[in-house]
Write an enzyme that holds these catalytic residues in place. Structure first.
Site, PDB file in Angstrom:
ATOM      1  N   TYR A 175      23.453  17.696 -21.400  1.00  0.00           N
ATOM      2  CA  TYR A 175      23.457  19.023 -20.754  1.00  0.00           C
ATOM      3  C   TYR A 175      24.673  19.181 -19.854  1.00  0.00           C
ATOM      4  CZ  TYR A 175      22.486  22.414 -17.048  1.00  0.00           C
ATOM      5  OH  TYR A 175      22.605  23.436 -16.121  1.00  0.00           O
ATOM      6  N   LYS A 213      27.938  21.724 -20.016  1.00  0.00           N
ATOM      7  CA  LYS A 213      28.299  22.673 -18.934  1.00  0.00           C
ATOM      8  C   LYS A 213      29.717  22.369 -18.425  1.00  0.00           C
ATOM      9  CE  LYS A 213      26.212  25.518 -17.213  1.00  0.00           C
ATOM     10  NZ  LYS A 213      26.016  26.960 -17.532  1.00  0.00           N
ATOM     11  N   THR A 236      26.759  24.488 -12.787  1.00  0.00           N
ATOM     12  CA  THR A 236      25.828  23.588 -12.106  1.00  0.00           C
ATOM     13  C   THR A 236      26.552  22.464 -11.366  1.00  0.00           C
ATOM     14  OG1 THR A 236      24.145  21.896 -12.579  1.00  0.00           O
ATOM     15  CG2 THR A 236      25.648  22.394 -14.351  1.00  0.00           C
ATOM     16  N   ASP A 237      25.893  21.903 -10.371  1.00  0.00           N
ATOM     17  CA  ASP A 237      26.467  20.741  -9.673  1.00  0.00           C
ATOM     18  C   ASP A 237      26.435  19.484 -10.541  1.00  0.00           C
ATOM     19  OD1 ASP A 237      23.723  20.254  -9.620  1.00  0.00           O
ATOM     20  OD2 ASP A 237      23.593  19.956  -7.449  1.00  0.00           O
ATOM     21  N   GLU A 238      25.640  19.523 -11.640  1.00  0.00           N
ATOM     22  CA  GLU A 238      25.504  18.312 -12.468  1.00  0.00           C
ATOM     23  C   GLU A 238      26.817  17.919 -13.138  1.00  0.00           C
ATOM     24  OE1 GLU A 238      22.083  17.855 -14.895  1.00  0.00           O
ATOM     25  OE2 GLU A 238      20.771  18.826 -13.464  1.00  0.00           O
TER      26      GLU A 238
HETATM   27  P1  NAD Z   1      16.820  29.196 -18.261  1.00  0.00           P
HETATM   28  O1  NAD Z   1      16.694  28.144 -19.305  1.00  0.00           O
HETATM   29  O2  NAD Z   1      15.647  29.579 -17.466  1.00  0.00           O
HETATM   30  O3  NAD Z   1      17.373  30.541 -18.936  1.00  0.00           O
HETATM   31  C1  NAD Z   1      18.398  30.547 -19.873  1.00  0.00           C
HETATM   32  C2  NAD Z   1      18.395  31.896 -20.577  1.00  0.00           C
HETATM   33  O4  NAD Z   1      19.482  31.894 -21.531  1.00  0.00           O
HETATM   34  C3  NAD Z   1      17.120  32.182 -21.356  1.00  0.00           C
HETATM   35  O5  NAD Z   1      16.690  33.502 -21.110  1.00  0.00           O
HETATM   36  C4  NAD Z   1      17.532  31.998 -22.800  1.00  0.00           C
HETATM   37  O6  NAD Z   1      16.790  32.804 -23.702  1.00  0.00           O
HETATM   38  C5  NAD Z   1      18.993  32.418 -22.754  1.00  0.00           C
HETATM   39  N1  NAD Z   1      19.779  31.837 -23.852  1.00  0.00           N
HETATM   40  C6  NAD Z   1      19.782  30.537 -24.242  1.00  0.00           C
HETATM   41  N2  NAD Z   1      20.604  30.401 -25.307  1.00  0.00           N
HETATM   42  C7  NAD Z   1      21.145  31.608 -25.551  1.00  0.00           C
HETATM   43  C8  NAD Z   1      22.075  32.098 -26.507  1.00  0.00           C
HETATM   44  N3  NAD Z   1      22.607  31.289 -27.440  1.00  0.00           N
HETATM   45  N4  NAD Z   1      22.420  33.402 -26.481  1.00  0.00           N
HETATM   46  C9  NAD Z   1      21.870  34.232 -25.552  1.00  0.00           C
HETATM   47  N5  NAD Z   1      20.978  33.836 -24.644  1.00  0.00           N
HETATM   48  C10 NAD Z   1      20.614  32.540 -24.641  1.00  0.00           C
HETATM   49  O7  NAD Z   1      18.031  28.728 -17.346  1.00  0.00           O
HETATM   50  P2  NAD Z   1      18.248  28.913 -15.774  1.00  0.00           P
HETATM   51  O8  NAD Z   1      17.617  27.784 -15.077  1.00  0.00           O
HETATM   52  O9  NAD Z   1      17.895  30.301 -15.406  1.00  0.00           O
HETATM   53  O10 NAD Z   1      19.835  28.703 -15.681  1.00  0.00           O
HETATM   54  C11 NAD Z   1      20.722  29.808 -15.849  1.00  0.00           C
HETATM   55  C12 NAD Z   1      22.147  29.321 -15.696  1.00  0.00           C
HETATM   56  O11 NAD Z   1      22.333  28.769 -14.402  1.00  0.00           O
HETATM   57  C13 NAD Z   1      22.552  28.232 -16.685  1.00  0.00           C
HETATM   58  O12 NAD Z   1      23.884  28.460 -17.069  1.00  0.00           O
HETATM   59  C14 NAD Z   1      22.427  26.947 -15.889  1.00  0.00           C
HETATM   60  O13 NAD Z   1      23.309  25.967 -16.375  1.00  0.00           O
HETATM   61  C15 NAD Z   1      22.824  27.434 -14.511  1.00  0.00           C
HETATM   62  N6  NAD Z   1      22.238  26.684 -13.385  1.00  0.00           N
HETATM   63  C16 NAD Z   1      20.898  26.459 -13.306  1.00  0.00           C
HETATM   64  C17 NAD Z   1      20.374  25.795 -12.190  1.00  0.00           C
HETATM   65  C18 NAD Z   1      18.892  25.555 -12.057  1.00  0.00           C
HETATM   66  O14 NAD Z   1      18.489  24.855 -11.125  1.00  0.00           O
HETATM   67  N7  NAD Z   1      18.031  26.103 -12.904  1.00  0.00           N
HETATM   68  C19 NAD Z   1      21.220  25.363 -11.175  1.00  0.00           C
HETATM   69  C20 NAD Z   1      22.598  25.587 -11.285  1.00  0.00           C
HETATM   70  C21 NAD Z   1      23.092  26.270 -12.401  1.00  0.00           C
HETATM   71  O1  DAU Z   2      21.283  20.536 -10.291  1.00  0.00           O
HETATM   72  C1  DAU Z   2      21.212  21.715 -11.044  1.00  0.00           C
HETATM   73  C2  DAU Z   2      20.373  21.478 -12.281  1.00  0.00           C
HETATM   74  O2  DAU Z   2      19.026  21.361 -11.861  1.00  0.00           O
HETATM   75  C3  DAU Z   2      20.526  22.584 -13.321  1.00  0.00           C
HETATM   76  O3  DAU Z   2      21.842  22.619 -13.788  1.00  0.00           O
HETATM   77  C4  DAU Z   2      19.562  22.365 -14.496  1.00  0.00           C
HETATM   78  O4  DAU Z   2      19.643  23.451 -15.398  1.00  0.00           O
HETATM   79  C5  DAU Z   2      18.159  22.272 -13.928  1.00  0.00           C
HETATM   80  O5  DAU Z   2      17.235  22.016 -14.984  1.00  0.00           O
HETATM   81  C6  DAU Z   2      18.066  21.173 -12.871  1.00  0.00           C
HETATM   82  O6  DAU Z   2      18.239  19.858 -13.476  1.00  0.00           O
HETATM   83  P1  DAU Z   2      17.347  18.589 -13.034  1.00  0.00           P
HETATM   84  O7  DAU Z   2      17.355  17.628 -14.142  1.00  0.00           O
HETATM   85  O8  DAU Z   2      17.740  18.124 -11.681  1.00  0.00           O
HETATM   86  O9  DAU Z   2      15.924  19.334 -12.891  1.00  0.00           O
HETATM   87  P2  DAU Z   2      14.442  18.894 -13.356  1.00  0.00           P
HETATM   88  O10 DAU Z   2      13.508  19.896 -12.773  1.00  0.00           O
HETATM   89  O11 DAU Z   2      14.369  18.658 -14.825  1.00  0.00           O
HETATM   90  O12 DAU Z   2      14.235  17.509 -12.622  1.00  0.00           O
HETATM   91  C7  DAU Z   2      14.351  17.405 -11.216  1.00  0.00           C
HETATM   92  C8  DAU Z   2      14.135  15.946 -10.844  1.00  0.00           C
HETATM   93  O13 DAU Z   2      12.758  15.598 -11.101  1.00  0.00           O
HETATM   94  C9  DAU Z   2      14.946  14.975 -11.670  1.00  0.00           C
HETATM   95  O14 DAU Z   2      15.343  13.881 -10.834  1.00  0.00           O
HETATM   96  C10 DAU Z   2      13.998  14.467 -12.749  1.00  0.00           C
HETATM   97  C11 DAU Z   2      12.649  14.522 -12.048  1.00  0.00           C
HETATM   98  N1  DAU Z   2      11.472  14.847 -12.891  1.00  0.00           N
HETATM   99  C12 DAU Z   2      11.537  15.941 -13.682  1.00  0.00           C
HETATM  100  C13 DAU Z   2      10.462  16.290 -14.453  1.00  0.00           C
HETATM  101  C14 DAU Z   2      10.521  17.503 -15.370  1.00  0.00           C
HETATM  102  C15 DAU Z   2      10.332  14.065 -12.798  1.00  0.00           C
HETATM  103  O15 DAU Z   2      10.273  13.075 -12.043  1.00  0.00           O
HETATM  104  N2  DAU Z   2       9.261  14.434 -13.552  1.00  0.00           N
HETATM  105  C16 DAU Z   2       9.280  15.502 -14.398  1.00  0.00           C
HETATM  106  O16 DAU Z   2       8.257  15.762 -15.084  1.00  0.00           O
END
Ligand code: NAD
Ligand code: DAU
Length: 354
Positions: free
Chosen positions: A160, A164, A135-137
């Site tokens: 988190y 990562k 992730t970019d975080e």
């Molecule tokens: P998600 O939470 O939707 O899915 C995560 C999956 O991992 C789930 O199916 C869960 O059951 C599985 N999991 C969790 N713990 C586990 C374990 N111990 N063993 C096996 N499986 C397990 O997450 P996502 O949003 O799809 O993110 C997927 C990946 O991409 C993550 O590594 C996250 O850090 C990365 N990522 C997410 C975003 C985003 O915006 N969602 C952006 C950049 C990177």
């Molecule tokens: O940047 C990549 C990341 O993006 C991934 O690595 C994470 O897995 C993914 O969850 C996401 O993280 P964020 O914290 O940016 O996403 P989230 O949807 O939780 O929140 C997006 C923005 O919105 C953040 O600034 C917090 C705000 N927010 C979020 C929620 C859930 C609100 O204002 N209200 C809300 O209820």
């Protein structure tokens, strides 16, 4: 080597949001690959996400916790695994603030387990790839100027992102120490179908539809850089196949929005879709207490990925958001299924007590 398939790829976290798109994309594009989805099925993982491909002859599912090294070893052996695309993680920042330990276990210990098991299994072998999806975080928080590049120093600020960042360091350490075939990607915020409705966009869509309050943290002026999840899948495909070993690639679509502008845009879009009077959904917006340590701004420079591998996002945010809203409106049963049970308790705590 398994002769029946050109590659046997483990996708971890394939039942989650991004993982399910990656599994579906690979199955559709590569008829000579076998895809083994390894997932623990936490609250965020749901096999409903893959029901359209669950009978595909090249697809297998194994319910495994990546912290369990023995179970991982058995799967590598059973399928003669050639490659890994690692997405499994605890992914929600707010949950990591409530309790970091699950994040350490899955994101750090689980990742190191997987690296170790793959390294042992592939010892002496060639042409394997371990793609670590991140992730970019990990880069921390930007001020008003600048973009994260692959050279930006790590500065994780939530439990988190700390977990990562740690997993990224282990992946790189395996490359440098053992010459292990790591490729890495760091992506910005994804959105699209099958996104668990605790994250901003699907939560807002769900609440607008149900006339519930829309909790915007702080002043709503934090900025995120949004990418269509299917474009993330094409980026992973490009990096996994053509990226250089030992390199990392940033993935993003130069698409920065403040949270409040995004929520208002969704309100407008859904007023139209639901035939509501323009402006009525916006009245649901409620500014609530801020997220602890809330990162101000993320923005990704993905020029390396474009320059080296020719990757570009395929659609605009406005198009992607409309498709996403349509998917949620058409798949209310999915939302109900995944938000029943444990999630309800979490939701009550996080969003009604804020
Ligand atoms: P998600 O939470 O939707 O899915 C995560 C999956 O991992 C789930 O199916 C869960 O059951 C599985 N999991 C969790 N713990 C586990 C374990 N111990 N063993 C096996 N499986 C397990 O997450 P996502 O949003 O799809 O993110 C997927 C990946 O991409 C993550 O590594 C996250 O850090 C990365 N990522 C997410 C975003 C985003 O915006 N969602 C952006 C950049 C990177
Ligand atoms: O940047 C990549 C990341 O993006 C991934 O690595 C994470 O897995 C993914 O969850 C996401 O993280 P964020 O914290 O940016 O996403 P989230 O949807 O939780 O929140 C997006 C923005 O919105 C953040 O600034 C917090 C705000 N927010 C979020 C929620 C859930 C609100 O204002 N209200 C809300 O209820």
């Amino acid at each position: 080597m398994n002769k029946a398939f050109e590659k046997v790829i483990i996708v971890t976290g394939g039942a989650g949001f991004i993982g399910s798109h990656v599994v579906r994309y690979l199955l559709k594009k590569y008829s000579t690959y076998q895809i083994i989805n390894i997932d623990k099925l936490t609250y965020a993982g749901n096999l409903e996400n893959l029901k359209d491909v669950s009978d595909h002859e090249n697809y297998k599912f194994e319910k495994i916790d990546i912290v369990d090294a023995e179970a991982l070893r058995a799967v590598f052996k059973k399928y003669e695994v050639t490659d890994v695309i690692h997405l499994a993680a605890e992914s929600h920042v707010d949950r990591s603030i409530e309790g970091p330990m699950e994040f350490v276990l899955t994101n750090v210990v689980g990742t190191v387990n997987l690296l170790q098991v793959a390294k042992d299994f592939w010892a002496g072998g060639e042409n394997h790839v371990f793609h670590h999806v991140s992730t970019d975080e990990v880069f921390g928080s930007l001020g008003t100027e600048g973009l994260f590049t692959e050279e930006t120093s790590y500065d994780p600020r939530s439990p988190y992102s700390a977990s990562k960042a740690s997993s990224d360091h282990f992946a790189r350490a395996f490359f440098h120490t053992y010459n292990f075939p790591i490729k890495m990607s760091n992506c910005s915020n994804n959105y699209g179908s099958h996104h668990f409705p605790e994250k901003l966009i699907p939560l807002m869509i769900h609440n607008i539809q149900n006339n519930k309050s829309l909790p915007v943290y702080g002043k709503g002026d934090n900025i995120r850089d949004w990418l269509w999840v299917e474009d993330h899948a094409t980026a992973i495909d490009a990096i996994f196949h053509r990226g250089r070993i030992g390199e990392s690639y940033n993935v993003g679509g130069l698409n920065e929005w403040t949270n409040i502008k995004l929520v208002k845009f969704l309100c407008q879009l859904m007023d139209n879709k639901l035939n509501r009077i323009s402006g009525s959904s916006e009245k649901l917006i409620s500014f609530v207490g801020d997220r602890a340590g809330h990162d101000k701004r993320y923005a990704i420079d993905a020029s390396k990925l474009e320059r080296e591998l020719g990757w570009k996002p395929s659609i605009t945010f406005e198009e992607g958001l409309e498709k996403t809203v349509d998917w949620y409106l058409e798949n209310q049963d999915w939302v109900e299924k995944v938000t029943s049970g444990e999630y309800q308790k979490y939701y009550q705590k996080m969003y009604t007590e804020r």
